[in-house]
Design a protein around this motif. Structure first.
Motif, PDB file in Angstrom:
ATOM      1  N   VAL A 133     -45.517 -31.724 -42.204  1.00 27.72           N
ATOM      2  CA  VAL A 133     -44.192 -31.787 -42.814  1.00 27.72           C
ATOM      3  C   VAL A 133     -44.403 -32.754 -43.979  1.00 27.72           C
ATOM      4  CG1 VAL A 133     -41.774 -32.395 -42.498  1.00 27.72           C
ATOM      5  CG2 VAL A 133     -43.093 -31.462 -40.571  1.00 27.72           C
ATOM      6  N   ASP A 134     -44.356 -32.243 -45.183  1.00 27.42           N
ATOM      7  CA  ASP A 134     -44.626 -33.093 -46.341  1.00 27.42           C
ATOM      8  C   ASP A 134     -43.711 -32.679 -47.488  1.00 27.42           C
ATOM      9  OD1 ASP A 134     -45.918 -31.138 -48.136  1.00 27.42           O
ATOM     10  OD2 ASP A 134     -47.559 -31.118 -46.676  1.00 27.42           O
ATOM     11  N   PRO A 135     -43.660 -33.455 -48.555  1.00 28.31           N
ATOM     12  CA  PRO A 135     -42.682 -33.183 -49.623  1.00 28.31           C
ATOM     13  C   PRO A 135     -42.837 -31.795 -50.251  1.00 28.31           C
ATOM     14  CG  PRO A 135     -43.607 -35.365 -49.891  1.00 28.31           C
ATOM     15  CD  PRO A 135     -44.399 -34.705 -48.805  1.00 28.31           C
ATOM     16  N   GLN A 136     -44.034 -31.220 -50.258  1.00 29.58           N
ATOM     17  CA  GLN A 136     -44.205 -29.900 -50.870  1.00 29.58           C
ATOM     18  C   GLN A 136     -43.893 -28.783 -49.866  1.00 29.58           C
ATOM     19  OE1 GLN A 136     -46.666 -32.317 -51.458  1.00 29.58           O
ATOM     20  NE2 GLN A 136     -45.658 -32.700 -53.428  1.00 29.58           N
ATOM     21  N   ILE A 137     -44.467 -28.872 -48.692  1.00 26.22           N
ATOM     22  CA  ILE A 137     -44.370 -27.800 -47.706  1.00 26.22           C
ATOM     23  C   ILE A 137     -43.054 -27.876 -46.934  1.00 26.22           C
ATOM     24  CG2 ILE A 137     -45.361 -27.201 -45.429  1.00 26.22           C
ATOM     25  CD1 ILE A 137     -46.672 -25.872 -47.977  1.00 26.22           C
ATOM     26  N   GLU A 138     -42.465 -29.061 -46.938  1.00 26.93           N
ATOM     27  CA  GLU A 138     -41.220 -29.296 -46.194  1.00 26.93           C
ATOM     28  C   GLU A 138     -41.365 -28.750 -44.767  1.00 26.93           C
ATOM     29  OE1 GLU A 138     -38.301 -27.651 -48.908  1.00 26.93           O
ATOM     30  OE2 GLU A 138     -38.284 -29.525 -50.039  1.00 26.93           O
ATOM     31  N   THR A 139     -40.482 -27.838 -44.364  1.00 30.17           N
ATOM     32  CA  THR A 139     -40.566 -27.365 -42.973  1.00 30.17           C
ATOM     33  C   THR A 139     -41.140 -25.952 -42.888  1.00 30.17           C
ATOM     34  OG1 THR A 139     -38.312 -26.518 -43.076  1.00 30.17           O
ATOM     35  CG2 THR A 139     -38.575 -28.758 -42.271  1.00 30.17           C
ATOM     36  N   PHE A 163     -45.689 -33.342 -38.252  1.00 31.04           N
ATOM     37  CA  PHE A 163     -46.670 -34.332 -38.707  1.00 31.04           C
ATOM     38  C   PHE A 163     -46.459 -34.712 -40.168  1.00 31.04           C
ATOM     39  CE2 PHE A 163     -51.308 -34.767 -40.144  1.00 31.04           C
ATOM     40  CZ  PHE A 163     -51.333 -36.127 -39.909  1.00 31.04           C
ATOM     41  N   PRO A 164     -45.946 -35.928 -40.407  1.00 32.98           N
ATOM     42  CA  PRO A 164     -45.734 -36.378 -41.796  1.00 32.98           C
ATOM     43  C   PRO A 164     -47.065 -36.808 -42.412  1.00 32.98           C
ATOM     44  CG  PRO A 164     -45.073 -38.106 -40.269  1.00 32.98           C
ATOM     45  CD  PRO A 164     -45.547 -36.958 -39.427  1.00 32.98           C
ATOM     46  N   GLN A 165     -47.893 -35.832 -42.717  1.00 30.19           N
ATOM     47  CA  GLN A 165     -49.259 -36.096 -43.191  1.00 30.19           C
ATOM     48  C   GLN A 165     -49.299 -37.041 -44.391  1.00 30.19           C
ATOM     49  OE1 GLN A 165     -52.920 -34.398 -42.654  1.00 30.19           O
ATOM     50  NE2 GLN A 165     -52.825 -36.496 -43.406  1.00 30.19           N
ATOM     51  N   HIS A 166     -48.299 -36.941 -45.277  1.00 29.30           N
ATOM     52  CA  HIS A 166     -48.340 -37.743 -46.496  1.00 29.30           C
ATOM     53  C   HIS A 166     -47.547 -39.049 -46.361  1.00 29.30           C
ATOM     54  CE1 HIS A 166     -49.440 -33.961 -49.061  1.00 29.30           C
ATOM     55  NE2 HIS A 166     -49.993 -33.941 -47.877  1.00 29.30           N
ATOM     56  N   GLY A 167     -47.331 -39.463 -45.147  1.00 27.32           N
ATOM     57  CA  GLY A 167     -46.596 -40.702 -44.910  1.00 27.32           C
ATOM     58  C   GLY A 167     -45.149 -40.422 -44.568  1.00 27.32           C
ATOM     59  N   LEU A 168     -44.535 -41.388 -43.877  1.00 26.16           N
ATOM     60  CA  LEU A 168     -43.155 -41.180 -43.430  1.00 26.16           C
ATOM     61  C   LEU A 168     -42.163 -41.763 -44.431  1.00 26.16           C
ATOM     62  CD1 LEU A 168     -41.503 -40.074 -41.014  1.00 26.16           C
ATOM     63  CD2 LEU A 168     -41.538 -42.392 -40.062  1.00 26.16           C
ATOM     64  N   ASN A 171     -42.411 -41.424 -49.384  1.00 25.03           N
ATOM     65  CA  ASN A 171     -41.867 -40.359 -50.228  1.00 25.03           C
ATOM     66  C   ASN A 171     -40.343 -40.356 -50.286  1.00 25.03           C
ATOM     67  OD1 ASN A 171     -44.332 -38.976 -51.162  1.00 25.03           O
ATOM     68  ND2 ASN A 171     -44.670 -38.755 -48.971  1.00 25.03           N
ATOM     69  N   GLY A 172     -39.757 -41.501 -49.995  1.00 35.94           N
ATOM     70  CA  GLY A 172     -38.322 -41.671 -50.209  1.00 35.94           C
ATOM     71  C   GLY A 172     -37.458 -41.136 -49.081  1.00 35.94           C
ATOM     72  N   LEU A 173     -36.169 -41.433 -49.236  1.00 37.27           N
ATOM     73  CA  LEU A 173     -35.209 -41.068 -48.184  1.00 37.27           C
ATOM     74  C   LEU A 173     -35.078 -39.566 -48.026  1.00 37.27           C
ATOM     75  CD1 LEU A 173     -32.182 -43.537 -48.359  1.00 37.27           C
ATOM     76  CD2 LEU A 173     -33.771 -43.114 -46.450  1.00 37.27           C
ATOM     77  N   SER A 174     -35.226 -38.844 -49.153  1.00 40.30           N
ATOM     78  CA  SER A 174     -35.054 -37.398 -49.083  1.00 40.30           C
ATOM     79  C   SER A 174     -36.086 -36.798 -48.131  1.00 40.30           C
ATOM     80  CB  SER A 174     -35.184 -36.776 -50.463  1.00 40.30           C
ATOM     81  OG  SER A 174     -36.458 -37.087 -50.994  1.00 40.30           O
ATOM     82  N   PHE A 175     -37.274 -37.435 -48.055  1.00 43.84           N
ATOM     83  CA  PHE A 175     -38.272 -36.895 -47.140  1.00 43.84           C
ATOM     84  C   PHE A 175     -37.843 -37.059 -45.681  1.00 43.84           C
ATOM     85  CE2 PHE A 175     -41.974 -37.286 -44.367  1.00 43.84           C
ATOM     86  CZ  PHE A 175     -42.414 -35.971 -44.466  1.00 43.84           C
ATOM     87  N   LEU A 176     -37.157 -38.167 -45.387  1.00 45.38           N
ATOM     88  CA  LEU A 176     -36.690 -38.369 -44.013  1.00 45.38           C
ATOM     89  C   LEU A 176     -35.739 -37.248 -43.583  1.00 45.38           C
ATOM     90  CD1 LEU A 176     -36.198 -42.196 -43.511  1.00 45.38           C
ATOM     91  CD2 LEU A 176     -37.903 -40.689 -42.463  1.00 45.38           C
ATOM     92  N   THR A 177     -34.948 -36.776 -44.532  1.00 46.21           N
ATOM     93  CA  THR A 177     -34.040 -35.659 -44.234  1.00 46.21           C
ATOM     94  C   THR A 177     -34.845 -34.421 -43.831  1.00 46.21           C
ATOM     95  OG1 THR A 177     -32.781 -36.551 -46.076  1.00 46.21           O
ATOM     96  CG2 THR A 177     -31.999 -34.483 -45.117  1.00 46.21           C
ATOM     97  N   ILE A 178     -35.939 -34.190 -44.575  1.00 38.52           N
ATOM     98  CA  ILE A 178     -36.802 -33.046 -44.246  1.00 38.52           C
ATOM     99  C   ILE A 178     -37.391 -33.215 -42.849  1.00 38.52           C
ATOM    100  CG2 ILE A 178     -38.917 -31.828 -44.893  1.00 38.52           C
ATOM    101  CD1 ILE A 178     -38.368 -32.742 -47.812  1.00 38.52           C
ATOM    102  N   MET A 179     -37.848 -34.429 -42.566  1.00 37.44           N
ATOM    103  CA  MET A 179     -38.428 -34.734 -41.254  1.00 37.44           C
ATOM    104  C   MET A 179     -37.410 -34.436 -40.144  1.00 37.44           C
ATOM    105  SD  MET A 179     -41.443 -35.549 -40.576  1.00 37.44           S
ATOM    106  CE  MET A 179     -41.819 -35.928 -38.896  1.00 37.44           C
ATOM    107  N   GLU A 180     -36.178 -34.876 -40.374  1.00 40.43           N
ATOM    108  CA  GLU A 180     -35.155 -34.675 -39.336  1.00 40.43           C
ATOM    109  C   GLU A 180     -34.899 -33.192 -39.114  1.00 40.43           C
ATOM    110  OE1 GLU A 180     -31.969 -37.331 -38.645  1.00 40.43           O
ATOM    111  OE2 GLU A 180     -32.617 -38.742 -40.193  1.00 40.43           O
ATOM    112  N   LYS A 181     -34.949 -32.443 -40.193  1.00 38.33           N
ATOM    113  CA  LYS A 181     -34.767 -31.003 -40.071  1.00 38.33           C
ATOM    114  C   LYS A 181     -35.901 -30.414 -39.213  1.00 38.33           C
ATOM    115  CE  LYS A 181     -34.355 -26.817 -42.839  1.00 38.33           C
ATOM    116  NZ  LYS A 181     -34.883 -26.259 -44.071  1.00 38.33           N
ATOM    117  N   ALA A 182     -37.133 -30.849 -39.510  1.00 42.61           N
ATOM    118  CA  ALA A 182     -38.293 -30.331 -38.772  1.00 42.61           C
ATOM    119  C   ALA A 182     -38.155 -30.600 -37.274  1.00 42.61           C
ATOM    120  CB  ALA A 182     -39.580 -30.966 -39.309  1.00 42.61           C
TER     121      ALA A 182
END
Lengths: 415, 406
Positions: A133-139, A163-168, A171-182
């Motif tokens: 789960v990363d900023p490019q691939i998202e979910t 798996f937040p391969q590129h760090g949790l 990559n900013g708060l917007s990435f956490l939103t993606i993580m939560e979706k995943a």
């Protein structure tokens, strides 16, 4: 539906010379399976309405669990390409992924299927896969992997680590939103990687990981390559969180190089705490000059469960990886120098989720009526023989169903 | 008889991917083989007669592999499974071995044959085997191993090392037995840990030198002795080689004494090894207890390094697969060789230096006039073969294709 296995070789005890185990004793049985469960194990069973499989004196052993892999970003089944030289270490790989993974999206599903099928052929009835789960691939990978694994649900069980391969946090708060979706898409675990070296913010990363795990009711599996005292420090942080929160879901640390690289004085209290909190470990049994291979048996004997994984079967990180857990066990005994029947045979447990046909003192403990019928027929005369000589698998049984079968020449003890 | 081997993949050069990493270029060719040699190589677009030809269906050709450290006489292969007994030291291991030497010697030809077949299946066309010469079985294993190798000599060339496994100095009859072995088919004189086993480094080395010179044979010394004592043994031998003018005839197997040296001394010693034309044989031990010898440093200084599977499935070790390509794979994994070029170049360790491409990526193998000895393997290039270890390989030795019995 009932399945009757005839002429099955089961391990029944050890043969000793004084206290030294010289060989494993085996005897032939018939094994009856009903509704995915072993129901009867006896020298001879006659029933009318069962499908009969003649095992021809092959050994029955518990099936394997692949506990650390990445089926979402593999080259496996695709064209050969060696990894580039990573001039900035893991950060080179992140840059590559940003370009490579979107390009691979078209083939990701086919390759994930190829990997699952390869694992099944090699005797695995359970797969835990990390999924980017990363900023490019998202979910997108979560979506693909979930679909692929669901299509095997009558064959294998699985766990998906988001798996937040590129760090949790980097990559900013917007990435956490993606993580939560995943985490709402069927992931069983939240992942992580080197909270200090990747995010450079270990306390916050670990705290956030636990918060998210609690919020979505998932386990945790963190890749920790950090060495000696830094790895130790991050493991302590993880244990602190577990204890403060009374976190009861599965917590696994993958790789855990630090445990290969600490003096006993620091290692032992850490192990004691890990055992008390039931933290599990996965390792690929890496080989190399550095202190990178964790002392598997030492850890296990002190109560920390260790399991094996192949990690990659060829991708842009590594050209190696066989997906063959018998080969992995063989590499393990060679790395640690286990050469006798008992040590080799007992090593099977790192590949089976802890199950061995014989317990430490040689009493038969598997299979028993009531156990789930996840098992392999192999052309070997003992677990030790299987591992040392890399004997082949002919039949894979998952919940009592034959999910893979191949013709092999039977050589028994002469293999 | 002339045969066309059709649709063979050969490495032809290199190019660069978008991301800057290297790609090995290949093409399909027909190779004509005559009298064991390569007579012609044509692009696969050419028309060649199909009768009497072999279609390789795009398999990659690599130079046939060399297995340079082995013990064909010790294996349990073809006998029933048995595991090993742990020991505390080498003398204990030798005691256990001695107890079963006589019984095992009865089946030596059968066991050695099984191991030879395993190597042939994996693509090996040259085997250097050590064979016990000891006071218990004397030349009996040598006779059996020699017969086994002779039976496969259409597919494999070989060297037999007369190996004093149970010591050179401890038994009076050993020098005589070794001389006898060297007159009975052994082609190289072996030796074993002059410190750890013989307890007299100088005397053991000198006696080895005397026998070697008398019989005019090369020497391949097993040196497991670690640290400075292992280093001194090698260094002392090289002094003797110089003084007694026996250059170019030495191989050190294992050579663990190099591991413990600081890098600066390793470099110095590598130079010395190079100057003395010493070959180093490694079995790529991956044990957590020992550091692998610095193979890259050695080859950089011009030392020839070769690999072997050592003995396996025997009283010493239950777990090697007997695949020399896997040894190379482990070496690459262990030393972090993961990119195309470093994988590709490592092949030279199991081919006596031959690689299809030069370091600059120019094709140099195979060429018309060379031995028609190949491994045909399902891979797109040598780097893939090393990283992925495909099975179902086919060996051709001097134009003769090996057909496995099993």
């Amino acid at each position: 539906m009932r399945l009757l296995l005839k002429n099955v070789r089961l391990e029944t005890g050890y043969l000793y010379e004084q206290s030294f185990v010289t060989a494993t004793k085996t005897e032939l049985f018939d094994v009856l399976i009903e509704n995915g469960i072993f129901v009867e194990i006896a020298p001879s069973i006659e029933v009318n309405d069962a499908v009969v499989v003649d095992a021809n004196m092959q050994l029955l052993i518990p099936s394997f669990k692949e506990m650390h892999t990445h089926i979402d970003k593999t080259y496996f089944s695709g064209e050969w390409k060696a990894p580039t030289i990573a001039t900035e270490g893991i950060f080179s790989r992140f840059k590559e992924e940003a370009l490579l993974l979107p390009k691979q999206l078209d083939v990701a599903e086919d390759r994930a299927h190829a990997m699952v099928q390869h694992y099944i052929k090699n005797g695995h009835t359970h797969i835990r896969t990390h999924v980017n789960v990363d900023p490019q691939i998202e979910t997108k990978h979560i979506d693909i992997v979930k679909r692929v694994l669901d299509s095997y649900q009558d064959q294998i069980t699985y766990e998906i680590v988001a798996f937040p391969q590129h760090g949790l946090l980097r990559n900013g708060l917007s990435f956490l939103t993606i993580m939560e979706k995943a985490l709402q898409m069927g992931a069983t675990h939240i992942g992580g990687v080197d909270p200090a070296l990747v995010d450079r913010n270990s306390s916050e990363v670990i705290k956030t990981t636990f918060q998210l795990a609690e919020k979505y009711g998932v386990g945790i599996d963190i890749h920790l390559h950090e060495q000696n005292t830094l790895g130790e420090f991050d493991i302590q942080l993880i244990l602190n969180e577990m204890e403060q929160r009374s976190f009861k879901k599965d917590v696994t640390i993958s790789h855990a190089f630090a445990l290969a690289d600490l003096p006993e004085k620091s290692l032992n209290p850490l192990i004691t705490r890990m055992a008390a909190n039931q933290v599990g470990l996965t390792t690929t049994i890496p080989i190399g000059a550095g202190p990178i291979t964790i002392p598997v048996k030492y850890l296990y004997d002190k109560g920390v469960k260790v399991a094996f994984g192949h990690d990659s079967l060829v991708d842009h990180w590594s050209p190696f990886g066989s997906g063959d857990t018998i080969q992995k066990l063989n590499q393990f005994i060679e790395r640690f120098g286990y050469i006798d029947e008992w040590h080799i045979g007992q090593s099977l447990k790192y590949a089976t989720g802890g199950i061995t046909p014989l317990n430490l003192t040689g009493e038969q403990q598997w299979p028993k009526a009531g156990d789930t019928a996840n098992a392999l027929l192999v052309d070997a005369v003992s677990s030790a023989h299987l591992i040392a000589r890399r004997c082949p698998i002919s039949t894979v049984l998952s919940k009592g169903k034959v999910i893979h079968k191949e013709e092999i020449e039977l050589k028994g003890e002469f293999r | 008889m002339k045969t066309w081997v059709r649709n063979v993949r050969l490495e032809t050069g290199e190019s660069t991917y978008e991301d800057g990493s290297m790609k090995t270029e290949t093409g399909l060719f027909h190779i004509q083989v005559s009298e064991g040699l390569i007579e012609n190589i044509l692009p696969a677009s050419s028309n060649v007669p199909v009768t009497n030809s072999i279609d390789m269906e795009g398999k990659l050709a690599l130079p046939a592999f060399k297995e340079m450290h082995n013990h064909l006489d010790k294996t349990y292969l073809s006998l029933g499974w048995r595991a090993c007994r742990p020991v505390n030291n080498l003398p204990e291991r030798l005691e256990l071995e001695a107890a079963e030497l006589e019984a095992l010697s009865e089946t030596v030809m059968q066991r050695a044959s099984a191991m030879i077949e395993l190597h042939l299946n994996n693509g090996v066309n040259h085997i250097r085997t050590h064979v016990n010469i000891d006071p218990f079985i004397k030349l009996k294993n040598l006779e059996g191993v020699k017969k086994a190798l002779e039976a496969y000599d259409q597919y494999v060339t070989y060297e037999i090392v007369a190996f004093p496994q149970h010591g050179l100095l401890a038994h009076e009859e050993m020098p005589g037995l070794l001389r006898q072995a060297l007159n009975s088919g052994a082609t190289i004189l072996g030796a074993l840990d002059p410190a750890g086993i013989d307890n007299d480094i100088e005397k053991s080395l000198q006696l080895t030198m005397d026998i070697a010179k008398d019989c005019q044979v090369d020497v391949d010394l097993h040196l497991h002795d670690r640290g400075q004592v292992g280093f001194y043994t090698m260094d002392k031998w090289l002094d003797m080689v110089k003084e007694q003018n026996y250059k170019g005839r030495t191989a050190f197997s294992h050579a663990f004494g190099i591991s413990g040296l600081p890098p600066r001394l390793q470099q110095q010693f590598a130079k010395k090894l190079g100057e003395h034309d010493v070959e180093i044989m490694s079995t790529i031990p991956i044990s957590i207890n020992h550091q692998l010898i610095p193979i890259d440093l050695l080859t950089k200084e011009g030392v020839n390094v070769a690999l072997g599977c050592d003995g396996f499935y025997d009283s010493w070790s239950p777990y090697f697969s007997g695949d020399i390509l896997e040894k190379l794979h482990n070496f690459c994994d262990y030393t972090g060789k993961a990119n195309e070029r470093s994988l590709r170049e490592s092949l030279s360790l199991i081919t006596q230096g031959v690689t299809p491409l030069t370091i600059e990526g120019q094709q140099q193998w195979p060429q018309v006039g060379m031995d028609a000895s190949f491994v045909f393997i399902e891979a797109s290039c040598s780097a893939e073969a090393i990283a992925r270890l495909p099975k179902n390989r086919m060996l051709m030795h001097k134009g003769k294709l090996y057909h496995p019995k099993h």
